[in-house]
Motif scaffolding. Structure first.
Motif, mmCIF file in Angstrom:
data_model
loop_
_atom_site.group_PDB
_atom_site.id
_atom_site.type_symbol
_atom_site.label_atom_id
_atom_site.label_comp_id
_atom_site.label_asym_id
_atom_site.label_seq_id
_atom_site.Cartn_x
_atom_site.Cartn_y
_atom_site.Cartn_z
ATOM 1 N N ASN A 36 0.379 -0.983 -0.532
ATOM 2 C CA ASN A 36 0.649 0.438 -0.072
ATOM 3 C C ASN A 36 0.960 1.361 0.807
ATOM 4 N N HIS A 306 -2.795 4.649 7.533
ATOM 5 C CA HIS A 306 -3.069 4.012 5.893
ATOM 6 C C HIS A 306 -4.232 4.309 5.371
ATOM 7 N N TRP A 310 -4.484 7.240 2.046
ATOM 8 C CA TRP A 310 -5.227 7.298 0.776
ATOM 9 C C TRP A 310 -6.766 8.403 1.003
#
Length: 426
Positions: A36, A306, A310
């Motif tokens: 990621n 995470h 995003w």
């Protein structure tokens, strides 16, 4: 500038969907090739690259149009054959530019970003340079110039040639039979991105692989030598802006520290990786020697980090989509606005990738970015003409700047406490 921006408005969502599609496919097949944070870093590099290109922040030392006007022996008609010639000329030029980028210290700085990912996937294809100020690419288009291929043909074919290099950045396609003899395939390009001694500096071709076979730089992917990706002096950061200038910074420091005046000058044109002997001994740089036992760069990241990363990249994608779709109108408001907007985009990427690196100074960069954004809102009473779409947008943008500051501060404080706890335990 405006036309390229419109093209990117179509290309960016397509590339993003393909990147996410590869991630889902990898999960489904049980062969995940995407991490990621690395993916966000790659996408962020793509954002900075297209922003730089749309703003025209580079200078061509020799323009293709000048070459045609001065050197054309004949002038080919604008036909299908002309486009074939242009495509082949671009690929020939691309091979040599790519090869030179790998072979010389100074030129490597322009290409290091593309190889900096320690994964190999569609996202890493988007890692493109922002450090090139002076472009020499046109000189390698001499064959097309001699034939008088019109500049407009090159301008049309060049983006197609570039976009056609995206698909083969994947580990999910094996060897492709007879096509391996003609075009660059994923197998060929896996070799190119690998740091195994057998694979270093091979397969420079961009669309056609026969250039490598003709010029002695071809290497087949070997079944008993699985490619290991990255660069031999790992970058150890998710920040694409830092990566873009990392090698240049090392060259400057080495040129400064060496006591040899000869080395101060020749370091720039020596083979990639060369360092003066006295500097290499006094200021050693970590280099991977055992590629099969290397540890990939990673940072401790909670689920919330995470998700927030995003959120940040999604906001930047929305900001640049507005820029690319409204360049002309923003330019009418004030010619300097598009460059201020570009600065805002670069600050945004720098700030959230520093947070991904768990750097405590991420809050400083976040404050600079958000203060710039709020200053624009207060000074103009708008976000670059967005009020024409909805008067509410400026309030939404302002609320984002405030929220982003506090969330980043929270993460920095959280990471600081976690790191202090690790030190105490150790």
């Amino acid at each position: 500038m405006e036309t390229y921006g419109k093209i990117l408005l179509i290309a960016m969502p397509a590339f993003l969907l393909l990147v996410l599609g590869e991630t889902l496919y990898g999960a489904w097949k049980g062969k995940q090739t995407v991490r990621n944070m690395d993916m966000i870093s790659s996408l962020s590099s793509g954002i900075t690259n297209v922003t730089k290109d749309v703003l025209g922040l580079s200078i061509a030392i020799i323009g293709y149009g000048w070459l045609v006007n001065k050197l054309a022996i004949v002038h080919v008609e604008n036909s299908f054959l002309t486009y074939i010639i242009a495509f082949m000329a671009l690929d020939f030029a691309g091979y040599w530019v790519h090869r030179l980028d790998h072979e010389y210290n100074f030129l490597w700085n322009a290409h290091i970003i593309h190889h900096s990912s320690e994964d190999f996937n569609l996202a890493c294809a988007l890692r493109q340079s922002i450090s090139v100020v002076f472009r020499i690419f046109a000189i390698f288009l001499l064959p097309a110039a001699l034939l008088g291929v019109p500049p407009i043909v090159i301008a049309v074919v060049a983006p197609l040639h570039l976009f056609a290099q995206f698909w083969y950045h994947t580990q999910h396609i094996n060897k492709m039979g007879f096509l391996e003899k003609i075009i660059v395939t994923p197998s060929h390009h896996r070799v190119h991105h690998a740091i195994n001694p057998e694979y270093l500096d091979k397969n420079y071709g961009q669309i056609f692989i026969f250039w490598d076979k003709w010029f002695g730089t071809y290497q087949e992917e070997l079944a008993d030598k699985p490619p290991v990706y990255g660069i031999t002096r790992p970058v150890q950061t998710w920040n694409p802006i830092k990566i873009n200038f990392m090698h240049l910074g090392l060259l400057i420091k080495d040129a400064w520290h060496t006591k040899s005046w000869n080395d101060k000058f020749r370091i720039w044109v020596m083979p990639t990786g060369w360092r003066p002997t006295d500097v290499a001994e006094k200021f050693p740089v970590y280099k991977i020697n055992d590629v099969y036992n290397m540890e990939k760069y990673d940072t401790k990241a909670s689920t919330s980090l995470h998700i927030w990363s995003w959120v940040q990249i999604t906001m930047v994608l929305l900001f640049i989509s507005y820029l690319f779709g409204n360049i002309a109108s923003i330019n009418v408001l004030n010619a300097s606005y598009i460059y201020i907007y570009g600065l805002f985009v670069f600050l945004s990427v720098y700030a959230y990738t520093e947070l991904m690196d768990r750097n405590k100074y991420a809050i400083v960069w976040e404050l600079i970015k958000n203060c710039l954004g709020i200053a624009i809102l207060l000074q103009t009473g708008d976000w670059f003409g967005a009020a024409a779409l909805s008067p509410v947008l400026k309030y939404i943008v302002g609320a984002y700047f405030i929220l982003s500051t506090f969330v980043t501060l929270w993460f920095v404080m959280k990471h600081t406490k976690e790191d202090e706890r690790v030190v105490v335990v150790a």
